[in-house]
Design a protein around this motif. Structure first.
Motif, PDB file in Angstrom:
ATOM      1  N   VAL B  33       0.836  -1.205   0.000  1.00 24.44           N
ATOM      2  CA  VAL B  33       0.000   0.000   0.000  1.00 24.44           C
ATOM      3  C   VAL B  33       0.872   1.257   0.000  1.00 24.44           C
ATOM      4  O   VAL B  33       0.395   2.350   0.268  1.00 24.44           O
ATOM      5  CB  VAL B  33      -0.980   0.016   1.195  1.00 24.44           C
ATOM      6  CG1 VAL B  33      -1.960  -1.150   1.085  1.00 24.44           C
ATOM      7  CG2 VAL B  33      -0.255   0.001   2.525  1.00 24.44           C
ATOM      8  N   LEU B 314      -6.483   4.850   6.424  1.00 22.53           N
ATOM      9  CA  LEU B 314      -6.770   3.445   6.121  1.00 22.53           C
ATOM     10  C   LEU B 314      -8.139   3.057   6.672  1.00 22.53           C
ATOM     11  O   LEU B 314      -8.932   2.404   5.979  1.00 22.53           O
ATOM     12  CB  LEU B 314      -5.669   2.557   6.721  1.00 22.53           C
ATOM     13  CG  LEU B 314      -5.715   1.079   6.324  1.00 22.53           C
ATOM     14  CD1 LEU B 314      -5.389   0.893   4.841  1.00 22.53           C
ATOM     15  CD2 LEU B 314      -4.743   0.253   7.170  1.00 22.53           C
ATOM     16  N   ASP B 319      -6.831   2.891   0.252  1.00 24.08           N
ATOM     17  CA  ASP B 319      -6.098   1.641   0.077  1.00 24.08           C
ATOM     18  C   ASP B 319      -4.621   1.853  -0.204  1.00 24.08           C
ATOM     19  O   ASP B 319      -3.782   1.060   0.204  1.00 24.08           O
ATOM     20  CB  ASP B 319      -6.709   0.857  -1.086  1.00 24.08           C
ATOM     21  CG  ASP B 319      -8.173   0.562  -0.870  1.00 24.08           C
ATOM     22  OD1 ASP B 319      -8.510   0.066   0.216  1.00 24.08           O
ATOM     23  OD2 ASP B 319      -8.973   0.840  -1.780  1.00 24.08           O
ATOM     24  N   ALA B 347      -7.158  -3.479   2.214  1.00 26.78           N
ATOM     25  CA  ALA B 347      -6.505  -2.544   1.293  1.00 26.78           C
ATOM     26  C   ALA B 347      -5.496  -3.270   0.408  1.00 26.78           C
ATOM     27  O   ALA B 347      -5.453  -3.067  -0.810  1.00 26.78           O
ATOM     28  CB  ALA B 347      -5.831  -1.430   2.084  1.00 26.78           C
TER      29      ALA B 347
END
Lengths: 758, 758
Positions: B33, B314, B319, B347
């Motif tokens: 991420v 988050l 994401d 995510a």
């Protein structure tokens, strides 16, 4: 007559209401939520006196009663009421009694009618004492003074039979293009809340109930366009636009007026979220919700049908309507099942409860004796005017005018017009009143051997330059030129009006009016003629003092090269000229502080100080900040601020009290009344993006030259609260600065940690 | 290597994701991420080729993988990347493969990296074909043409290794002071939705995933101030700002970018209401939410701590982050209990799902062969430019320029600058490219014996008048003067940039830039020098054709006395000069229609056509309406509209389909491509105050002189839907007008009743 419970003054009011409601027919109930008639249609002049009109008798008969009568004593260009045909202070109580007697004696249940009157800045009636407009009041930063003045004008209203005062208090100047900016206490929630509380307390002390205008968010209309759309979200509403209403409700306001503008896509008058969810359920407000004039009629645009429109407003939480054709048809709405009769009962109960609260069932009449002339409100009007004069810029030399000043040219289109210094919602003034324009004031205050010359120089509006040479010649021959510029909300017999009394003035039909309801202005600059006058007078080299008589902050260019001093006198009322002169000559110190930011141009709007703190760098062609910041106002001396000192630097939400002290010292040679301002600036925490800073207190100190004093702020939950995710007020953990200073742009801060609860 | 399920192309993607996730360490998840690095820091030039930097190797090693690499091929003044040190079309695939190979071969799990690239109007990389800016695209009212162009530039991006295109599409020009107005398709939700759908379909056809910028409401920032506050309520958001996103999601967008601006007091990147409540739960969107550059870092202003800021974003529903220092520390956030690891897993799963969807696990590399030069996008760029030229005003005579026109003076600061006609987010152009300024275009298109003279006359910005006499002399000697005025978003090596690439230009430091990200303009008037040039040239008596090259609608004065014709060419791209010349000489008809209202001044903002319908009468000094309305655009002929005809005049919410037909006829002597517009105007009903009108369809017809044709609109639930009280789209009972016409200000309507369901 049987001894009905509702007639028993010893019975609790809720029981009296219930008893009375139980006796009422549907028609009578509808009559109690009806405020259709213009009050000045209820009477006519006859043989030197007044008598009731057939229209009034018919309206009472139609519903066998009347909830409220609006503006019986209203006088102004819109109503067309003046001294020839209106109600003076001497007549007021008598006419009110005559109207009341008809209602009480010619209806089955004898329920007294409620007299609601406009009291925007004084009772808008013949002989009503005119106060400076609310924006001037806001500039005083002196709620106690306003409370006294509100008590004074409310006493006038009460003495002539009025019960309920309608007063603009809740709107904020978030966009000064709005013509009703003059009706606001300023741009700031806290300042407006302080004055709203003062208003309600003052009026109540005189036995007058207050309905606060307008609920809610009317200052947020798109483009400053009157009674138009808002795009306002719930959070902005709660963070900015509700504080004054909350303060007014706490202070005991009898009601709020549901505004024209939208919230969440619906006119407030149809917003159950606001009128029921917020006001009733969350705030537990048990007072009245009155619709703005004709606001319910506008709902036909959605419902397609006036009966449904009335039902929609009633269901949302409106109790009493105004001028509309919908509420009078609520019986049809009940019959059609659009609204439950018990919903109507709730509204009727609130109207009745107010009548009981005001003691109308016990004493529906005033004494017939005309009231003594009151000197109090007039003196307070002038005190407010004096305290509101705001010195925006000063070269440090020209003011106060030296006693040796011999030749003063008083120029400009606002120098010598009472109408132009009194603002909108003003009744005609009695001929021969001893009013004081700025020119008058200067003539009186100047040394006896001074030579005062005057020419308007230009029109208020437009670019006609033909008057300039004459004015410039006067300036060139003077020691100082006082240029009285600005705007005007003066209405006249020629003014066209909308059905709700707002002026109809468009760019196709300008009539020398730049402000007031219905008169929104796109370009906030002073008109071309006024700017040309200023430039040409400045070019003579004579020192120039600009006095702005205005109902909104006009956008100002950089005047440092042209004007030695710039003052805003707002609309200072009928005696405001003396207030201005007192400040010019130093008989009074300039005490006003800006209740609103002054923009550089309309192109940079909005400019309120408490914007969200995104570190915006400004437009490529203009800064984001205004010309003069909120809270700003110079004096004739200098004041030094030490940094603030906190009694505790760490608190918790459960125990948030502390004391903030700041030492200030008058370091100059003249006395000062200093407005020490307290702001909160959030550094972290909270459930919403923080604003640059937010006013949360102020203290006014008188300081002699050289004197030092301490401003002390008791900080508590109210000071530190912010709006939570679920739109409640709470002290949220995080870090703040508590800042003190002389304006929103000149603060010093001390750090405070709000630690999470254990 | 064991045969892992996630490596099995025949396994369903969700299972592959689950399998892979189950194998990942917390650090590896955080790596997926993470999009911290600027892509141009991943490589350096070396011996005529490119090699990886230590910084890149370190970033991959830190998380044993990399979620995405932003802007590997980005080139512009901000990144500092140019032909000397960047990646050309010939190099692109090779460098991308080198980067990818490092990631795949030097990480435990070998998860390919996602290459995200800016594609605002063409791939913002060396040799990327530059399209006209989105505002020009909007003016074409031709989504099919844009779809083809988007496919073309996406194919370029894909050919050199890119996977994901970041494209501005969702923002609306609600306040043209905003410097990013050029990146919008216009002010209207429907128009933006049509183009957003076209964009996504076009890019997908070339195998490129699209992340749509910006979600949500960024066009509503207060004062048009970039990435600052909004006061936007949920209803206005739903009624105006979400249509494009909804259309993009329906068309298969891979993701949306969470915007800088606030909604409900929080930056979108922290808005669970938007990112989860709306996008995931209501819309069931399963794509990616990417944070805008550094947006997560900004949350530290609230959280006081970067780890908590990452957790906040988050938890809200972000994401993949961009450039920030917060998401890379999400492991700490998990350890501190600020976010659940399963939330991180969700995510990561979305990032991985996109990689699977793009087939990266099967084929992470491009072929090393350089792509063939593509002529398609370039031709489409010019076609868009041609279709976007909008004729705002015309005396009916001066255009098209007669073949007999011999002497043409081409004047103005935008007449001969490629940089000033290409807009913001443009890569450096290859030296020697055959680009076409307006001057170039006129030189090429003019008869061979024509005499074309040129002088800029003035600077783009400022009031320097020294160049005027020369230009005026050229005009005086010409048969016609073409004045190319407007704005510029050209960046240069001297430009200062913010950390996110927005230009830093303030009134204290103007650098000849009036538009683009970070360059908001308060006063929308053309600069004083340009207006003086126009006045002086007009004073010569030569017919004046004004061509506005601009990234926003500048406020225009009444030009009827000065200009014989006024055209907006927007920022037409590198070949736009030919498009303009074609229209001037009649080789092409003017086809553009305004995608945005043109204001008279900044003082009257906002001016969008679909305002709430409160019957506002206007400001006292200016009308409320703009200079030219949305949808407006003249042609070289005249077109007559019959009233619309409906196949049914009464429908129900359950059965809302009908056909609306309107006959149009070319009544002039030249062909036309007419954009027949369909608006809905609500007369009653609905749960929200109605707007004046709302675009709900358009049909483009080619008509020869004298030809008559019928535009046919299939009306259904989408056309008639409005936003309900609970913010859903539904056909609500009431009465509407279905209006057709050539612009938002020239419609005729037919009444339609939507009867309540039985």
């Amino acid at each position: 007559m049987t001894a009905h419970l509702y007639r028993d003054p010893s019975a609790p009011a809720p029981e009296r209401v219930r008893d009375l409601l139980g006796r009422m027919t549907l028609t009578e109930k509808v009559g109690q939520v009806n405020q259709r008639m213009y009050g000045w249609h209820a009477y006519e002049r006859h043989d030197g006196g007044h008598r009731l009109t057939d229209a009034f008798r018919a309206e009472v008969a139609a519903y066998d009663g009347m909830g409220a009568l609006y503006g019986l004593q209203r006088a102004d260009a819109w109503s067309g009421v003046g001294f020839a045909d209106g109600i003076t202070a001497a007549d007021g109580a008598g006419v009110a009694d005559m109207v009341q007697r008809h209602v009480v004696e010619n209806t089955r249940l004898g329920i007294p009618v409620l007299f609601t009157e406009e009291m925007p800045h004084g009772h808008q009636a013949l002989d009503g004492t005119v106060l400076p407009v609310n924006l001037a009041v806001g500039a005083t930063w002196d709620p106690a003074l306003y409370e006294a003045a509100a008590a004074g004008v409310a006493a006038e209203l009460r003495a002539r039979g009025g019960h309920v005062a309608l007063v603009s208090a809740l709107d904020l100047v978030r966009d000064p293009r709005w013509g009703r900016a003059e009706e606001c206490f300023g741009e700031d929630p806290y300042l407006a809340a302080e004055f709203t509380g003062a208003l309600v307390r003052g009026a109540r002390s005189a036995g007058v109930a207050v309905v606060l205008k307008h609920f809610a968010g009317q200052g947020a209309t798109v483009g400053g366009r009157n009674s138009a759309a808002t795009e306002l979200g719930a959070r902005e509403l709660h963070e900015i636009h509700l504080a004054a209403a909350r303060a007014g409700v706490r202070a005991g306001a009898a009601g709020v007026m549901a505004a024209y503008n939208e919230f969440d896509g619906l006119p407030c008058v149809a917003s159950r979220t606001l009128l029921t969810g917020l006001l009733r359920e969350r705030w537990a407000f048990d007072g009245l919700v009155m619709a703005d004039g004709g606001a319910v009629d506008r709902l036909v645009r959605i419902t397609g049908d006036p009966v449904a429109a009335g039902a929609r407003a009633l269901n949302a939480g409106c109790d009493l309507s105004l001028w509309d054709a919908c509420f009078p048809r609520l019986a049809e709405a009940v019959d059609r099942g659009l609204v439950a009769e018990r919903t109507l009962d709730t509204a009727v109960a609130r109207v009745l409860a107010l009548k009981f609260r005001l003691g109308l069932f016990e004493q529906p009449y005033r004494t017939a004796a005309p009231p003594e002339p009151r000197s109090g409100p007039r003196e307070l009007s002038e005190r407010i005017a004096r305290a509101s004069v705001t010195l925006l810029a000063h070269d440090g030399a020209v003011l106060p005018l030296a006693p040796s000043t011999r030749r003063i040219a008083v120029l400009g289109p606002n120098a010598d017009s009472i109408a132009q210094q009194t603002g909108d919602y003003t009744a005609p003034q009695r001929p021969g009143s001893h009013h004081v324009t700025v020119l008058d004031g200067i003539r009186s205050a100047a040394p006896p051997d001074a030579e005062i010359t005057h020419a308007p120089g230009c029109d208020l509006v437009g670019g006609d330059l033909s008057g300039l040479p004459g004015a410039v010649a006067l300036a060139a021959a003077a020691d100082v030129a006082v240029l009285v510029l600005g705007g005007s909300s003066a209405r006249s017999d020629d003014t066209s009006f909308d059905t709700n009394g707002a002026a109809v003035v468009t760019s196709a039909d300008p009539v020398g009016m730049t402000c007031g309801e219905g008169v929104d202005l796109a370009d906030l600059s002073l008109p071309a003629g006024q700017l040309a006058l200023l430039d040409d007078v400045a070019a003579t080299g004579v020192p120039v003092v600009v006095v702005l008589v205005q109902g909104r902050p006009h956008a100002l260019p950089d005047l440092s090269g042209t004007a030695a001093a710039v003052l805003s006198a707002w609309y200072p009322g009928p005696w405001g000229g003396r207030a201005v002169a007192d400040v010019l000559f130093g008989a009074a110190e300039p005490e006003g502080r800006l209740p609103v930011s002054v923009p550089r141009s309309a192109a940079q709007l909005p400019v309120f100080y408490n914007a969200k703190d995104h570190g915006y760098r400004g437009y490529v062609d203009q800064p984001a900040g205004g010309r003069y910041p909120f809270g700003h106002g110079l004096s004739y001396t200098t004041v030094e601020y030490a940094p603030p000192r906190l009694s505790r630097t760490r608190v918790t939400p459960d125990d948030p009290t502390l004391t903030c002290r700041v030492t200030v010292r008058n370091t100059g040679a003249r006395p000062v009344r200093e407005t020490v301002q307290l702001y909160v600036r959030r550094l972290s925490g909270g459930s919403s993006w923080p604003r640059v800073r937010e006013l949360r207190g102020f203290v006014r100190l008188r300081l002699s030259p050289g004197e030092r004093a301490e401003a002390v702020f008791a900080i508590g939950a109210d000071t530190l609260a912010s709006v939570t995710r679920d739109l409640r007020l709470a002290v949220e953990p995080g870090e703040l600065l508590l800042e003190t200073g002389p304006s929103s742009a000149g603060t010093r801060g001390a750090r405070l940690v709000i630690a999470p609860p254990n």
